[in-house]
Design an enzyme around this catalytic site. Structure first.
Site, PDB file in Angstrom:
ATOM      1  N   GLU A 150      10.915  14.746  39.510  1.00  0.00           N
ATOM      2  CA  GLU A 150      10.906  14.049  38.175  1.00  0.00           C
ATOM      3  C   GLU A 150      10.231  14.737  37.276  1.00  0.00           C
ATOM      4  OE1 GLU A 150       9.335  10.149  39.403  1.00  0.00           O
ATOM      5  OE2 GLU A 150      11.373   9.662  40.397  1.00  0.00           O
ATOM      6  N   ASN A 200      13.739  15.291  45.517  1.00  0.00           N
ATOM      7  CA  ASN A 200      13.610  14.784  43.783  1.00  0.00           C
ATOM      8  C   ASN A 200      12.652  15.426  43.128  1.00  0.00           C
ATOM      9  OD1 ASN A 200      12.331  12.947  45.367  1.00  0.00           O
ATOM     10  ND2 ASN A 200      12.720  11.401  43.756  1.00  0.00           N
ATOM     11  N   CYS A 259      23.637   9.013  44.630  1.00  0.00           N
ATOM     12  CA  CYS A 259      23.877   8.556  43.391  1.00  0.00           C
ATOM     13  C   CYS A 259      25.243   9.159  42.846  1.00  0.00           C
ATOM     14  CB  CYS A 259      23.001   8.738  42.313  1.00  0.00           C
ATOM     15  SG  CYS A 259      23.153  10.423  41.635  1.00  0.00           S
ATOM     16  N   GLU A 270      19.533  15.483  46.445  1.00  0.00           N
ATOM     17  CA  GLU A 270      20.811  16.114  46.794  1.00  0.00           C
ATOM     18  C   GLU A 270      21.290  17.372  46.011  1.00  0.00           C
ATOM     19  OE1 GLU A 270      20.035  13.270  46.120  1.00  0.00           O
ATOM     20  OE2 GLU A 270      21.478  11.573  47.038  1.00  0.00           O
TER      21      GLU A 270
HETATM   22  N1  THU Z   1      17.325   9.752  43.448  1.00  0.00           N
HETATM   23  C1  THU Z   1      17.591  10.801  44.400  1.00  0.00           C
HETATM   24  O1  THU Z   1      16.976  12.034  44.334  1.00  0.00           O
HETATM   25  N2  THU Z   1      18.896  10.946  44.751  1.00  0.00           N
HETATM   26  C2  THU Z   1      19.880   9.960  44.709  1.00  0.00           C
HETATM   27  O2  THU Z   1      21.128  10.126  45.025  1.00  0.00           O
HETATM   28  C3  THU Z   1      19.298   8.667  44.064  1.00  0.00           C
HETATM   29  C4  THU Z   1      18.179   8.829  43.081  1.00  0.00           C
HETATM   30  C5  THU Z   1      16.002  10.055  42.781  1.00  0.00           C
HETATM   31  C6  THU Z   1      15.966  10.214  41.221  1.00  0.00           C
HETATM   32  C7  THU Z   1      14.629   9.579  40.940  1.00  0.00           C
HETATM   33  O3  THU Z   1      13.549  10.689  41.013  1.00  0.00           O
HETATM   34  C8  THU Z   1      14.455   8.536  41.982  1.00  0.00           C
HETATM   35  O4  THU Z   1      15.399   8.572  42.845  1.00  0.00           O
HETATM   36  C9  THU Z   1      14.642   7.105  41.278  1.00  0.00           C
HETATM   37  O5  THU Z   1      15.736   7.049  40.757  1.00  0.00           O
END
Ligand code: THU
Length: 127
Positions: free
Chosen positions: A41, A39, A83, A52
Site C-alpha cells: 500500500e 499487497n 480483484c 497477485e
Molecule cells: N488487494 C489485493 O492485494 N488483492 C486483491 O485481489 C484485492 C485487494 C489488496 C489491495 C489493498 O491493499 C487491500 O487489499 C484492500 O483493498
C-alpha cells in the site's frame, strides 16, 4: 497445492497494508518456477499494488510467463477472490489459469475463465 498455500501464508507476514490492514499474499506457480507477492500500500492510496500483480510481475520480469496457478491467501474466515484488475493481468498470461483462494482452514478453486468470462485480450487488438 498445500505447499503453495503454506508459502503464501508465510509471505503474508511481509504484506505492507498499514492503511486497510487487509493483508493479502499471492503465489504464482509457472511451469518452472514459484513467485510470491504481497499487497504493497501507499499513503497515496491509489498507488497501492495488489499481491497477485506483484507476484505476476515478479514472474514475468524474471522471464517466466508460463503461469499455471495463482494462489491468493488471506487470514480471513472466507476466501478472497482476486480483484478485477488482477484477473485481467493474470488473463494476459493464461486465460485458463487455476485460481486457488485460500484462507484460515479452507480453500476454494476456480478457473480464471469462470472468474473472467469474455476476457479482453491482445488478439482483439489485431482483428
Ligand atoms: N488487494 C489485493 O492485494 N488483492 C486483491 O485481489 C484485492 C485487494 C489488496 C489491495 C489493498 O491493499 C487491500 O487489499 C484492500 O483493498
Amino acid at each position: 497445492m498445500d505447499e503453495l498455500i503454506s508459502l503464501a501464508r508465510e509471505a503474508l507476514k511481509r504484506a505492507y497494508a498499514p492503511y486497510s490492514n487487509f493483508k493479502v499474499a499471492a503465489v504464482v506457480k509457472t511451469k518452472t518456477g514459484v513467485y510470491t507477492g504481497v499487497n504493497v500500500e501507499n499513503a497515496s492510496y491509489g498507488l497501492t499494488m495488489c499481491a497477485e500483480r506483484v507476484a505476476i510481475f515478479k514472474a514475468v520480469s524474471e522471464g517466466d510467463r508460463d503461469v499455471e496457478t495463482v494462489v491468493v491467501y488471506t487470514d480471513t474466515e472466507e476466501p478472497t477472490p482476486p480483484c478485477g484488475a488482477c484477473r485481467q493481468v493474470i488473463a494476459e498470461f493464461n486465460k485458463d489459469a487455476t485460481i486457488v483462494m485460500a484462507c484460515r482452514g479452507k480453500a476454494t478453486t476456480a478457473k480464471l475463465s469462470q472468474l473472467l468470462p469474455m476476457a479482453f485480450a491482445g488478439e482483439r487488438l489485431r482483428s
